[in-house]
Design an enzyme around this catalytic site. Structure first.
Site, PDB file in Angstrom:
ATOM      1  N   ASP A 194       0.812  -1.214   0.000  1.00  0.00           N
ATOM      2  CA  ASP A 194       0.000   0.000   0.000  1.00  0.00           C
ATOM      3  C   ASP A 194       0.848   1.268   0.000  1.00  0.00           C
ATOM      4  O   ASP A 194       1.986   1.278   0.462  1.00  0.00           O
ATOM      5  CB  ASP A 194      -0.861   0.071   1.275  1.00  0.00           C
ATOM      6  CG  ASP A 194      -1.915  -1.021   1.355  1.00  0.00           C
ATOM      7  OD1 ASP A 194      -1.862  -1.969   0.552  1.00  0.00           O
ATOM      8  OD2 ASP A 194      -2.783  -0.921   2.231  1.00  0.00           O
ATOM      9  N   HIS A 355       3.557  -2.299   3.236  1.00  0.00           N
ATOM     10  CA  HIS A 355       3.654  -1.020   2.513  1.00  0.00           C
ATOM     11  C   HIS A 355       4.908  -0.923   1.660  1.00  0.00           C
ATOM     12  O   HIS A 355       5.977  -1.371   2.074  1.00  0.00           O
ATOM     13  CB  HIS A 355       3.635   0.132   3.523  1.00  0.00           C
ATOM     14  CG  HIS A 355       2.346   0.194   4.298  1.00  0.00           C
ATOM     15  ND1 HIS A 355       2.109  -0.592   5.386  1.00  0.00           N
ATOM     16  CD2 HIS A 355       1.219   0.928   4.099  1.00  0.00           C
ATOM     17  CE1 HIS A 355       0.885  -0.348   5.839  1.00  0.00           C
ATOM     18  NE2 HIS A 355       0.324   0.565   5.070  1.00  0.00           N
TER      19      HIS A 355
HETATM   20 ZN   LIG Z   1      -2.507   3.162   3.369  1.00  0.00          ZN
END
Ligand SMILES: [Zn+2]
Ligand SMILES: *[C@@H]1O[C@H](CO)[C@@H](O)[C@H](O)[C@H]1NC(C)=O
Ligand SMILES: *[C@@H]1O[C@H](CO)[C@@H](O)[C@H](O)[C@H]1NC(C)=O
Ligand SMILES: *[C@@H]1O[C@H](CO)[C@@H](O)[C@H](O)[C@H]1NC(C)=O
Ligand SMILES: *[C@@H]1O[C@H](CO)[C@@H](O)[C@H](O)[C@H]1NC(C)=O
Length: 481
Positions: A194, A355
């Protein structure tokens, strides 16, 4: 302080502000991560972060950054690498049959809203999208935006148990059958990253290329404007691209018009960069309730969360807290070890929060998390999330979706009156009794068999998604019975 370090790396000043804002925690829980909270509490109680991993690392990446050099707080000073390939306009992806060609040129930033802020709701584009949502036939429940400050600052809405309430995932873990949060098949991992594209994303893509890994990237609209060629590289090398909003807000705190522009601008910039329009999205911090779900359905978007095994525990590595300093790399690897342990206990596959935003999160992924996953026994089937749902990559996009076997969210809308639209089919895991998992499971089955009779616009879903939801409820029941 973080800002200065990032500036030293020649990131645009705005991106720097973005990083800091994005990951500034709200004080009480409307947070990406309930595990993070318990970790943070533990850390506060003992005031020390671990200085080693508590399990043997079963696989080594010979080029990994040593654990002792993956620092908390400030980013490191390693250099970033260039993307492997830049693609000419008109190039065609080989991974998706009959996909449209890449647009002739990359998007021009001045044609888009500002970095890091919710786009205006009075532009011509915004007005058109708002009208489209109003005309969609999807009933948007009359739920007020939540207060900033998370669960603790929203006691009134959370105390309302008169029905299933607003089904707010971050505060209580409530899911609807339209939410994707697991892969149906045991030992399949729907891999995702992400908050990119970031300057470190090419390092991750290089490791993907080396190890033949593909994943889902939940991309932030305003970051795509900064780094469109990285998004093209992700897409052209067989990864799934999905929406992660324009400016990464807590979506339930936004007005309906603001939710619309956050999603619609991100869809647009992805289409302008790749030639395809995503039909999946992930709410930042998992912050979704029935109002935000309905708006996303009206925009033809299906929400993907990550695997939750109890009201307070989700499959979150908490990697994003390393730069902020509340967690370090050893703790993230311990979290990952626990996730792998739990992955073998549930009846379904799983989805994890990680992430590609920061140097540390990419270093820990390529150096440790992915090598451990590749060596895991039994073997994980690691794919983009769309593929772990047993669908081809083509089904991730409007233009190439197989509309007969995987109806678009809008194709399934039966307009309903407001009085019958709320409540049906909740599978709330908000209370800790094991009965909840069971009743969630049976109510999902019930809505499956009565699908055609219309149990509310939100509940009309494809069989694939429905079975995923049933699987999730079953998994919760298994763990807590
Ligand atoms: Zn996020
Ligand atoms: C709690 O909500 C109120 C009302 O929206 C807001 O003014 C306040 O700033 C919030 N508190 C926190 C800690 O965010
Ligand atoms: C409680 O929830 C119900 C159903 O969603 C709603 O009709 C009612 O207005 C809510 N009450 C309060 C006090 O928010
Ligand atoms: C996984 O399982 C262990 C018990 O073996 C538990 O202590 C841990 O917190 C669980 N949580 C997650 C998110 O993996
Ligand atoms: C599926 O429907 C969408 C929207 O109507 C359309 O744009 C798309 O081309 C269709 N997919 C295929 C493979 O025909």
């Amino acid at each position: 302080m973080k800002c200065r370090v990032l500036s030293a790396l020649l990131l645009p000043a705005l991106a720097c502000a973005h990083n800091v804002q994005l990951h500034a925690r709200q004080s009480t829980t409307a947070d990406e991560n309930s595990a993070a909270l318990s970790n943070a509490n533990t850390a506060t109680a003992t005031s020390v972060l671990p200085s080693t991993v508590t399990f043997p690392l079963i696989s080594e990446n010979p080029t990994a950054v040593p654990l002792s050099e993956i620092n908390t707080g400030a980013a490191q000073t390693q250099s970033t690498i260039a993307i492997s390939t830049t693609y000419a306009g008109g190039s065609k992806p080989t991974w998706i049959p009959d996909a449209p060609a890449l647009p002739p040129s990359l998007p021009i930033p001045t044609n888009y809203p500002k970095l890091d802020v919710t786009p205006p709701t009075d532009s011509d584009e915004a007005k058109q999208w708002i009208q489209e949502v109003m005309n969609s036939g999807v009933y948007i429940p009359d739920i007020a935006p939540t207060n900033p400050g998370g669960c603790g600052n929203n006691t009134a809405v959370l105390a309302n148990t008169s029905s299933s309430g607003t089904c707010w995932w971050t505060c209580g873990g409530c899911t609807r059958s339209t939410d994707v949060s697991v892969c149906p098949t045991k030992n399949s991992w729907g891999v995702s990253y992400d908050d990119g594209p970031s300057p470190y994303t090419p390092n991750l893509l290089q490791y993907f290329d080396q190890e033949d890994i593909r994943a889902t990237f939940f991309a932030i609209g305003s970051r795509i404007i900064s780094r469109p060629a990285i998004l093209q590289d992700e897409y052209m090398t067989g990864n799934q691209i999905a929406v992660h909003t324009w400016s990464h807000p807590y979506m339930t705190t936004k007005t309906t018009e603001q939710v619309i522009v956050e999603l619609a601008w991100t869809k647009k910039v992805i289409k302008d960069t790749l030639g395809v329009t995503p039909i999946y999205w992930r709410p930042p911090y998992g912050d979704i309730d029935d109002r935000v779900r309905a708006i996303s359905q009206a925009l033809n978007l299906i929400p993907i969360l990550w695997t939750r095994i109890s009201p307070t525990q989700t499959f979150d590595t908490n990697d994003w807290s390393i730069p902020e300093g509340s967690v370090n790399v050893y703790e993230v690897l311990d979290n990952w070890e626990l996730i792998m342990g739990n992955s073998t206990k549930i009846d379904t596959g799983f989805i994890v929060l990680e992430h590609d935003l920061f140097e540390q999160t990419v270093d820990v992924a390529t150096g440790y998390i992915l090598p451990q996953a590749l060596a895991h026994q039994p073997k994980y089937n690691m794919t983009p999330i769309i593929e772990c749902l047993d669908m081809p990559l083509a089904n991730a996009y409007l233009e190439t979706n197989d509309n007969s076997s995987h109806p678009l969210p809008l194709a399934t809308v039966t307009p309903v009156s407001s009085s019958s639209a709320s409540g049906a089919g909740a599978s709330s895991t908000g209370s800790s009794s094991s009965g909840d998992g069971k009743s969630g499971s049976s109510s999902s089955s019930a809505s499956s068999s009565s699908q055609s009779s219309g149990s509310g616009s939100l509940m009309v879903v494809s069989p694939v998604l429905l079975s995923v939801a049933i699987g999730a409820a079953a998994a919760v029941a298994t763990l807590f019975l």
